[in-house]
Design a protein around this motif. Structure first.
Motif, PDB file in Angstrom:
ATOM      1  N   ILE A  77       0.732  -1.527  -0.258  1.00 13.79           N
ATOM      2  CA  ILE A  77       0.029   0.474   0.285  1.00 13.79           C
ATOM      3  C   ILE A  77       1.160   1.149   0.273  1.00 13.79           C
ATOM      4  O   ILE A  77       1.573   1.736   1.073  1.00 13.79           O
ATOM      5  CB  ILE A  77      -1.160  -0.405   0.880  1.00 13.79           C
ATOM      6  CG1 ILE A  77      -1.846  -0.949   1.397  1.00 13.79           C
ATOM      7  CG2 ILE A  77      -1.971   0.820   1.488  1.00 13.79           C
ATOM      8  CD1 ILE A  77      -2.431  -1.603   2.272  1.00 13.79           C
ATOM      9  N   GLY A  78       0.821   1.363  -1.570  1.00 17.15           N
ATOM     10  CA  GLY A  78       2.242   2.659  -1.621  1.00 17.15           C
ATOM     11  C   GLY A  78       3.063   2.693  -2.139  1.00 17.15           C
ATOM     12  O   GLY A  78       3.644   1.702  -2.281  1.00 17.15           O
ATOM     13  N   TRP A 203      -7.166   4.445  -3.511  1.00 18.28           N
ATOM     14  CA  TRP A 203      -7.081   4.320  -2.394  1.00 18.28           C
ATOM     15  C   TRP A 203      -7.143   3.076  -1.107  1.00 18.28           C
ATOM     16  O   TRP A 203      -8.986   3.173  -0.793  1.00 18.28           O
ATOM     17  CB  TRP A 203      -8.108   5.394  -1.953  1.00 18.28           C
ATOM     18  CG  TRP A 203      -7.365   6.695  -0.559  1.00 18.28           C
ATOM     19  CD1 TRP A 203      -7.387   6.002   0.807  1.00 18.28           C
ATOM     20  CD2 TRP A 203      -6.330   7.271   0.015  1.00 18.28           C
ATOM     21  NE1 TRP A 203      -6.631   6.739   1.958  1.00 18.28           N
ATOM     22  CE2 TRP A 203      -6.686   7.901   0.687  1.00 18.28           C
ATOM     23  CE3 TRP A 203      -6.466   8.289  -1.566  1.00 18.28           C
ATOM     24  CZ2 TRP A 203      -5.524   9.442   1.230  1.00 18.28           C
ATOM     25  CZ3 TRP A 203      -5.528   9.779  -1.427  1.00 18.28           C
ATOM     26  CH2 TRP A 203      -4.849   9.838   0.516  1.00 18.28           C
ATOM     27  N   ILE A 204      -6.584   2.265  -0.429  1.00 16.97           N
ATOM     28  CA  ILE A 204      -7.603   1.492   0.213  1.00 16.97           C
ATOM     29  C   ILE A 204      -7.952   1.392   1.106  1.00 16.97           C
ATOM     30  O   ILE A 204      -6.793   2.622   2.361  1.00 16.97           O
ATOM     31  CB  ILE A 204      -6.065   0.450   0.493  1.00 16.97           C
ATOM     32  CG1 ILE A 204      -5.458  -0.257  -0.785  1.00 16.97           C
ATOM     33  CG2 ILE A 204      -6.212  -0.465   1.013  1.00 16.97           C
ATOM     34  CD1 ILE A 204      -6.742  -1.172  -1.484  1.00 16.97           C
ATOM     35  N   SER A 205      -8.903   1.558   1.219  1.00 17.86           N
ATOM     36  CA  SER A 205      -9.567   2.283   2.590  1.00 17.86           C
ATOM     37  C   SER A 205      -9.865   1.123   4.342  1.00 17.86           C
ATOM     38  O   SER A 205     -10.203   1.462   4.774  1.00 17.86           O
ATOM     39  CB  SER A 205     -10.837   2.842   2.393  1.00 17.86           C
ATOM     40  OG  SER A 205     -12.044   1.605   2.169  1.00 17.86           O
ATOM     41  N   ILE A 229       0.736  -8.371   4.220  1.00 17.42           N
ATOM     42  CA  ILE A 229       0.606  -7.076   3.314  1.00 17.42           C
ATOM     43  C   ILE A 229       2.042  -6.061   3.710  1.00 17.42           C
ATOM     44  O   ILE A 229       2.676  -5.928   4.713  1.00 17.42           O
ATOM     45  CB  ILE A 229      -0.466  -5.930   3.545  1.00 17.42           C
ATOM     46  CG1 ILE A 229      -0.871  -6.109   5.637  1.00 17.42           C
ATOM     47  CG2 ILE A 229      -1.964  -6.947   3.948  1.00 17.42           C
ATOM     48  CD1 ILE A 229      -1.832  -5.381   6.137  1.00 17.42           C
ATOM     49  N   VAL A 230       1.895  -5.109   3.175  1.00 17.30           N
ATOM     50  CA  VAL A 230       2.956  -3.778   3.000  1.00 17.30           C
ATOM     51  C   VAL A 230       2.801  -2.659   3.439  1.00 17.30           C
ATOM     52  O   VAL A 230       1.826  -2.182   2.091  1.00 17.30           O
ATOM     53  CB  VAL A 230       4.214  -3.534   2.665  1.00 17.30           C
ATOM     54  CG1 VAL A 230       5.088  -3.262   3.003  1.00 17.30           C
ATOM     55  CG2 VAL A 230       5.126  -5.524   2.734  1.00 17.30           C
ATOM     56  N   ILE A 231       3.088  -1.285   4.618  1.00 20.03           N
ATOM     57  CA  ILE A 231       2.454  -0.558   4.388  1.00 20.03           C
ATOM     58  C   ILE A 231       4.143   0.556   3.799  1.00 20.03           C
ATOM     59  O   ILE A 231       4.525   0.182   5.198  1.00 20.03           O
ATOM     60  CB  ILE A 231       1.795  -0.354   5.874  1.00 20.03           C
ATOM     61  CG1 ILE A 231       0.779  -1.260   6.982  1.00 20.03           C
ATOM     62  CG2 ILE A 231       1.397   1.472   5.582  1.00 20.03           C
ATOM     63  CD1 ILE A 231      -0.461  -0.559   5.801  1.00 20.03           C
ATOM     64  N   CYS A 237      -3.417   8.639   6.621  1.00 24.81           N
ATOM     65  CA  CYS A 237      -4.273   8.250   6.135  1.00 24.81           C
ATOM     66  C   CYS A 237      -4.040   6.958   6.613  1.00 24.81           C
ATOM     67  O   CYS A 237      -4.976   5.823   6.852  1.00 24.81           O
ATOM     68  CB  CYS A 237      -4.327   8.072   4.467  1.00 24.81           C
ATOM     69  SG  CYS A 237      -4.609   9.750   4.011  1.00 24.81           S
ATOM     70  N   ALA A 238      -2.480   6.069   6.706  1.00 24.25           N
ATOM     71  CA  ALA A 238      -2.340   5.173   7.010  1.00 24.25           C
ATOM     72  C   ALA A 238      -2.574   5.066   8.440  1.00 24.25           C
ATOM     73  O   ALA A 238      -2.822   4.432   9.116  1.00 24.25           O
ATOM     74  CB  ALA A 238      -0.390   4.839   7.235  1.00 24.25           C
ATOM     75  N   ASN A 239      -2.398   6.048   9.846  1.00 22.79           N
ATOM     76  CA  ASN A 239      -3.018   5.804  10.510  1.00 22.79           C
ATOM     77  C   ASN A 239      -4.599   5.345  11.052  1.00 22.79           C
ATOM     78  O   ASN A 239      -4.703   4.382  11.872  1.00 22.79           O
ATOM     79  CB  ASN A 239      -2.584   7.449  11.957  1.00 22.79           C
ATOM     80  CG  ASN A 239      -1.513   7.531  12.340  1.00 22.79           C
ATOM     81  OD1 ASN A 239      -0.594   6.680  12.174  1.00 22.79           O
ATOM     82  ND2 ASN A 239      -0.932   8.801  12.175  1.00 22.79           N
TER      83      ASN A 239
END
Length: 471
Positions: A77-78, A203-205, A229-231, A237-239
């Motif tokens: 994600i990113g 935008w993964i929500s 998953i990888v942030i 937004c990540a928080n």
């Protein structure tokens, strides 16, 4: 955020028999004690990989206990430089991945380049250049140069003191820029990949654990099932994404990150900018000292070799972090009054830095203002990556090691190899693969626009640190 409760006696290849609605995912109370496995595996991370998962939240921790898929798939994600490098190095280890990115115009995150037609005008409006101090990164940069993606920036760079005193960096380490602009470097990295899929703009929500997999969605629309998953982004937004994910330790570390705010003013001038005692400024890039509103200025037209036959001169001006904090507003909805105030203040700062008389800075023919609300990290845990083996989730990004492109690349490499080691070690105690979940944060020094190892007074990133980033 959701809390912690894990049992390290569960192996990666063991299927839990609990019936709790999550299939082969268990959610256990925080009060359970961790009991280290008797099975030990020598770690290339030394003691950091053997760090235990301390329970610091009263909520619940997702714990996957089902076997991995025969052909595991990772969601990143990113699509900034760290996430892209992580995807490429997962591919090197034979692992498929999908990169989800919000970019409308392209990938890259802070590798941002804006092109304005019909002139065309071109501006690097986030990352400006990078230096190299690590041998692993040097190999990657050499490969980029062979492909024509980057080149050495030979233009004069130095300190510009308020009032027009310019001091070039002599000697100076090699500085590199992307040949067509930073964003085009990011867009080129995956051009020959076989095992990496890109989904953008997206935008993964929501992240949901179910039946031994992570289920991703975008505003209710399913976006696939993944083994891990990888942030690879940060900020508010990540928080928000991590608050209800079942990854309390990952969320805790991400929330401890502090980020600066930086205004970027893009301005095109008909003629070269004047400079006292000269027909034009004697530099292509300068760190501005003693001006409240401006920390950096660069001539994109010369840096990117846009035009050899005249035309507008495209400059990027970046504010100080203090000025960004003083004038911070929601970046999605900048009030017109704030934009006008910041633009005027930054142009006044440029005029002062150049030592020009009041009102003598030429009026730009084009301007665009952008706020980087989550610009650069101001603190760091000092580890190459973070990984929760029970939740099968990790974090990569420059902030884990510093605030520059080199740090981002090394972090992406580290997490890719760490995940690959985890995937390829069935039967090993998952706790052996926990890393970075409890590291304390320390203040991060550097320029307001990032760190440049070897440049100025900054300390070089040590290759002899107590971890190994690559196999």
């Amino acid at each position: 955020m959701v809390g912690l409760g894990v049992s390290v006696s569960l192996k990666v290849g063991h299927v839990c028999s609990c019936s709790n609605g999550f299939g082969t995912v268990t959610m256990e109370a925080q009060k359970q004690k961790l009991s280290p496995s008797k099975t030990r595996r020598k770690s290339s991370y030394g003691t950091s990989r053997r760090s235990v998962l301390k329970k610091s939240f009263s909520q619940e921790q997702v714990t996957f206990t089902s076997p991995l898929s025969a052909d595991p798939l990772v969601a990143l994600i990113g699509g900034g430089i760290s996430g892209l490098i992580c995807a490429l190095f997962l591919e090197k280890r034979g692992i498929r991945s999908t990169v989800f990115d919000t970019g409308i115009h392209g990938l890259g995150g802070r590798l941002g380049t804006r092109v304005v037609d019909p002139h065309p005008l071109k501006f690097d409006h986030a990352a400006q250049f990078f230096t190299v101090s690590d041998s692993r990164f040097a190999e990657i940069v050499d490969a980029w140069m062979e492909k024509g993606l980057v080149r050495e920036w030979l233009g004069t760079v130095g300190d510009l003191n308020n009032g027009g005193e310019f001091v070039p960096f002599l000697p100076s380490p090699a500085r590199y820029v992307a040949t067509k602009g930073m964003r085009f470097l990011a867009d080129s990295l995956l051009s020959h990949s076989r095992l990496v899929n890109v989904v953008r703009p997206c935008w993964i929500s929501k992240l949901e654990p179910f039946n031994g997999m992570w289920h991703l969605s975008e505003n209710g629309k399913p976006r696939g099932e993944f083994d891990a998953i990888v942030i690879a982004h940060n900020g508010k937004c990540a928080n928000r994404l991590l608050m209800t994910s079942g990854l309390p330790l990952i969320a805790k570390q991400m929330k401890r990150l502090d980020l600066s705010s930086i205004w970027a003013l893009l301005a095109a001038f008909e003629d070269p900018l004047p400079f006292p005692g000269s027909t034009e400024v004697p530099f292509e890039g300068a760190f501005v000292r003693g001006v409240d509103s401006v920390s950096w200025m660069a001539n994109n037209t010369k840096k990117l070799e846009i035009s050899e036959c005249g035309g507008p001169h495209c400059w990027t001006f970046l504010s100080t972090a203090a000025y960004g904090k003083q004038n911070k507003v929601p970046q999605e909805n900048i009030p017109s009054a704030t934009a006008a105030k910041v633009k005027a203040g930054m142009l006044d700062g440029v005029e002062s830095a150049l030592g020009l008389s009041k009102g003598s800075l030429p009026k730009p023919l084009y301007t665009r203002l952008q706020l980087w609300g989550a610009a650069l990290p101001t603190n760091t845990p000092g580890v190459p990556c973070i990984f929760d083996p029970f939740g099968r989730a990790g974090i990569c990004g420059d902030w884990l090691l510093g605030s520059n492109i080199e740090a981002a690349v090394l972090s992406g490499i580290a997490l890719a190899n760490h995940i690959a080691d985890y995937f390829q070690s069935p039967g090993t105690d998952p706790g052996e693969f926990a890393v970075g979940l409890n590291n304390e944060f320390q203040p991060l020094e550097g320029h307001d626009i990032g760190q440049f190892p070897g440049l100025g007074s900054e300390e070089k990133m040590s290759e002899g640190q107590a971890y190994e980033l690559a196999k």
